[in-house]
Design a protein around this motif. Structure first.
Motif, short mmCIF file in Angstrom:
data_model
loop_
_atom_site.label_atom_id
_atom_site.label_comp_id
_atom_site.label_asym_id
_atom_site.label_seq_id
_atom_site.Cartn_x
_atom_site.Cartn_y
_atom_site.Cartn_z
N LYS A 329 0.81 -1.22 0.00
CA LYS A 329 0.00 0.00 0.00
C LYS A 329 0.84 1.26 0.00
CE LYS A 329 -3.92 -2.05 2.51
NZ LYS A 329 -4.69 -2.05 3.78
N HIS A 330 1.95 1.24 0.75
CA HIS A 330 2.65 2.49 1.01
C HIS A 330 4.04 2.59 0.37
CE1 HIS A 330 -0.56 3.24 3.83
NE2 HIS A 330 -0.25 2.15 4.54
N ALA A 331 4.62 1.45 -0.02
CA ALA A 331 5.98 1.50 -0.55
C ALA A 331 6.02 1.63 -2.07
CB ALA A 331 6.77 0.25 -0.12
N GLY A 332 4.89 1.49 -2.73
CA GLY A 332 4.87 1.65 -4.18
C GLY A 332 4.90 0.32 -4.90
N GLU A 333 4.48 0.35 -6.17
CA GLU A 333 4.39 -0.88 -6.97
C GLU A 333 5.74 -1.53 -7.19
OE1 GLU A 333 1.87 -2.58 -8.14
OE2 GLU A 333 0.40 -1.26 -7.19
N ASP A 355 12.37 -1.98 0.52
CA ASP A 355 13.25 -0.93 0.02
C ASP A 355 12.45 0.30 -0.44
OD1 ASP A 355 12.04 -1.91 -2.22
OD2 ASP A 355 13.89 -2.33 -3.33
N GLY A 356 11.30 0.50 0.21
CA GLY A 356 10.45 1.62 -0.15
C GLY A 356 10.97 2.94 0.38
N PRO A 357 10.16 3.96 0.32
CA PRO A 357 10.59 5.31 0.74
C PRO A 357 10.68 5.49 2.24
CG PRO A 357 8.29 5.37 0.06
CD PRO A 357 8.79 3.99 -0.25
N GLY A 358 10.21 4.51 3.01
CA GLY A 358 10.24 4.65 4.45
C GLY A 358 9.04 5.40 4.98
N ILE A 359 8.96 5.48 6.30
CA ILE A 359 7.82 6.14 6.95
C ILE A 359 8.31 7.44 7.56
CG2 ILE A 359 6.04 5.93 8.71
CD1 ILE A 359 6.28 2.91 8.46
N PRO A 360 7.69 8.55 7.22
CA PRO A 360 8.11 9.83 7.82
C PRO A 360 7.96 9.80 9.34
CG PRO A 360 6.66 10.20 5.93
CD PRO A 360 6.61 8.72 6.24
N ALA A 361 8.82 10.54 10.01
CA ALA A 361 8.78 10.60 11.47
C ALA A 361 7.41 11.10 11.94
CB ALA A 361 9.89 11.51 11.98
N GLY A 362 6.84 10.41 12.91
CA GLY A 362 5.57 10.79 13.48
C GLY A 362 4.36 10.32 12.71
N ARG A 363 4.58 9.68 11.57
CA ARG A 363 3.45 9.28 10.74
C ARG A 363 2.63 8.17 11.42
NH1 ARG A 363 -0.85 10.28 8.29
NH2 ARG A 363 -1.47 8.81 6.67
N LEU A 364 3.27 7.23 12.10
CA LEU A 364 2.55 6.15 12.77
C LEU A 364 1.66 6.69 13.88
CD1 LEU A 364 5.21 3.29 12.96
CD2 LEU A 364 3.26 3.48 11.42
N GLY A 388 5.11 -11.56 22.76
CA GLY A 388 6.29 -11.15 22.01
C GLY A 388 6.32 -9.65 21.80
N THR A 389 7.17 -9.21 20.90
CA THR A 389 7.34 -7.79 20.61
C THR A 389 7.40 -7.58 19.11
OG1 THR A 389 9.75 -7.96 20.73
CG2 THR A 389 8.58 -7.37 22.76
N ALA A 390 7.02 -6.38 18.70
CA ALA A 390 7.13 -5.98 17.30
C ALA A 390 7.84 -4.64 17.26
CB ALA A 390 5.75 -5.88 16.67
N GLU A 391 9.02 -4.60 16.67
CA GLU A 391 9.80 -3.38 16.58
C GLU A 391 9.84 -2.91 15.13
OE1 GLU A 391 13.62 -3.86 18.27
OE2 GLU A 391 12.87 -4.59 20.22
N LEU A 392 9.54 -1.65 14.92
CA LEU A 392 9.51 -1.09 13.57
C LEU A 392 10.57 0.00 13.47
CD1 LEU A 392 6.40 -0.32 11.47
CD2 LEU A 392 8.18 1.41 11.66
N VAL A 393 11.45 -0.15 12.50
CA VAL A 393 12.50 0.83 12.25
C VAL A 393 12.36 1.31 10.81
CG1 VAL A 393 14.97 1.26 12.15
CG2 VAL A 393 14.04 -0.29 13.89
N SER A 394 12.24 2.61 10.63
CA SER A 394 12.07 3.17 9.29
C SER A 394 12.92 4.42 9.15
CB SER A 394 10.60 3.49 9.02
OG SER A 394 10.42 3.98 7.71
N VAL A 395 13.65 4.45 8.07
CA VAL A 395 14.47 5.61 7.75
C VAL A 395 13.99 6.17 6.42
CG1 VAL A 395 16.79 6.47 7.29
CG2 VAL A 395 16.45 4.65 8.98
N GLN A 398 15.16 4.98 2.90
CA GLN A 398 15.93 3.74 3.00
C GLN A 398 15.06 2.53 3.36
OE1 GLN A 398 19.44 4.09 5.43
NE2 GLN A 398 19.85 6.19 4.76
N GLY A 399 13.76 2.67 3.33
CA GLY A 399 12.89 1.53 3.57
C GLY A 399 12.50 1.36 5.02
N THR A 400 11.78 0.30 5.27
CA THR A 400 11.23 0.00 6.61
C THR A 400 11.55 -1.43 6.98
OG1 THR A 400 9.40 1.55 6.24
CG2 THR A 400 9.12 -0.07 8.00
N GLU A 401 11.82 -1.64 8.25
CA GLU A 401 12.10 -2.99 8.76
C GLU A 401 11.22 -3.25 9.97
OE1 GLU A 401 15.75 -4.89 11.13
OE2 GLU A 401 16.19 -4.61 8.99
N VAL A 402 10.50 -4.38 9.94
CA VAL A 402 9.65 -4.80 11.06
C VAL A 402 10.22 -6.09 11.62
CG1 VAL A 402 7.34 -5.46 11.80
CG2 VAL A 402 7.63 -3.75 9.99
N GLU A 403 10.57 -6.10 12.89
CA GLU A 403 11.14 -7.28 13.53
C GLU A 403 10.13 -7.83 14.53
OE1 GLU A 403 15.54 -8.13 14.94
OE2 GLU A 403 14.40 -7.21 16.59
#
Length: 412
Positions: A329-333, A355-364, A388-395, A398-403
């Motif tokens: 939905k958010h990273a593009g086709e 490898d999408g555009p990432g999530i802008p700060a504060g968007r979540l 468990g835990t879900a950690e989301l790191v987005s720059v 530079q894309g987004t990573e969900v652990e």
């Protein structure tokens, strides 16, 4: 439909049961013959006659009980040992004190060892130790004191039964390992056969559709793109080796046995081991995540199964699906995604990266405030329920990573 290859049982203990059957017959005849040769010396021979008559009937009537491990039940073992112990304790009532103190045999004589050996073959060295200890106590009570001959005979039976029980346990473990290895080998050969068939047919057709669709353009190009995605997904599924085993190794009282079965005998929706995640038990997490692989989603997995309780595996797979939905939905086709599964023993970690555009700060936080709870509920909520835990790191850029981390000990 053709059957999977059968892995037959090679029970090393079966010859022991046959030998035990013969031993019980021979020692029963020996006990009766020994009494017949010395009945005139007994104080109360009629006690010995009644006991030996019962022993003969019992031995003949229970031959089928000692034919294999399945029929030799715990209840039978207890009853059989009771017959032996009663015979030992009846000896002072039937025989003379002089013959007993001189080292005369008990009424069942060496037939008693057969009862102890049955414990050893059925339950291993621990059961043999218990049975031989009870026989030792009965012999000491019968003699009145632990004489040298009594101690010698007791130790002989104890060592022999424990040794046989230990050997049986080792043989069963080796047998089960071999059966499992043969099952895996048979499943591997089947997977290779299926891969060849799929490669020669379905994959080639999909590749041709993709190529021709690209050449034709228009709607055909879209059809070709979809065919290409399905080709990659199918190729990933085949190469990953996620083929159900023919059946979990079962045993006949720990004797290794793997059954063959007709493919259409199994319910297509429910696996006996819960492999589809629809029932209880444990499932291989890889089998739930592999379908996500495609032309834009790469799937990396361990080479061994990643078992998790079925409810936890389904929730974790759903969280991964939600993360991939966000990528689409958010990273593009044109964005690509990667799924990495790691099994650390005490916890399972699944990482979803794009490898999408990432999530802008504060968007979540803004999305949560607007009532869009995709990440909060679909991902973090599921992991929180699993402990468990879900950690989301987005720059940005530079894309987004969900652990996603799920501890094994707390998943239900």
């Amino acid at each position: 439909m053709a059957k999977r290859e059968r892995v037959v049982r090679m029970s090393v203990e079966q010859p022991l049961w046959r030998a035990l059957t013969a031993y019980r017959l021979i020692t029963m005849v020996y006990a009766v013959g020994l009494f017949a040769s010395a009945y005139r010396y007994f104080d109360r021979p009629w006690i010995a006659v009644w006991y030996l008559a019962f022993l003969a009937v019992w031995t003949l009537a229970t031959l089928r009980k000692v034919a294999n491990a399945a029929s030799c039940t715990k209840r039978f073992l207890v009853a059989d040992l009771t017959v032996a112990l009663v015979g030992i304790l009846l000896t002072p009532l039937a025989d003379t004190h002089e013959r007993i103190t001189a080292g005369g045999p008990t009424l069942p004589t060496i037939w008693t060892a057969g009862s102890v050996l049955a414990f050893a073959i059925k339950g291993g060295w621990r059961w043999a130790c218990v049975a031989s200890s009870l026989v030792a106590a009965a012999n000491i009570v019968q003699r009145g004191e632990p004489t040298r001959d009594t101690v010698h005979n007791v130790l002989l039976v104890w060592v022999a039964s424990v040794a046989i029980g230990y050997v049986v346990e080792v043989a069963r473990a080796s047998e089960a390992t071999l059966a499992r290895a043969l099952e895996i080998e048979a499943a591997t050969r089947e997977r290779e056969r299926l891969a060849r068939d799929i490669h020669d047919g379905v994959l080639q057709v999909l590749a041709m559709v993709q190529r021709r669709g690209t050449e034709l353009g228009g709607e055909a190009a879209e059809l070709g793109r979809l065919a290409g995605e399905q080709e990659v997904a199918l190729r990933t599924l085949v190469s990953s080796g996620l083929v159900r085993p023919s059946r979990v190794s079962r045993d006949e009282s720990r004797g290794a046995l793997v059954d063959a079965y007709d493919e259409d005998d199994e319910d297509d929706d429910v696996d006996a081991t819960g492999a589809d995640g629809a029932g209880g038990g444990e499932v291989d997490l890889r089998s739930l995540l592999a379908p996500h692989a495609g032309s834009r989603v790469s799937f990396a997995e361990p080479g061994t199964p990643v078992p998790l309780p079925a409810p936890a595996a389904r929730e974790l797979a759903a969280a991964v699906g939600a993360a991939l939905d966000n990528v689409r939905k958010h990273a593009g086709e044109g964005a690509r995604a990667w799924i990495l599964v790691e099994d650390w023993g005490d916890e399972v970690i699944v990482t979803v990266r794009d490898d999408g555009p990432g999530i802008p700060a504060g968007r979540l936080d803004q999305a949560e405030g607007e009532g869009r709870m995709g990440v909060a509920l679909s991902i973090r909520g599921r992991l929180r329920d699993l402990g468990g835990t879900a950690e989301l790191v987005s720059v940005p850029g530079q894309g987004t990573e969900v652990e996603l981390k799920v501890p094994r000990g707390r998943t239900q």
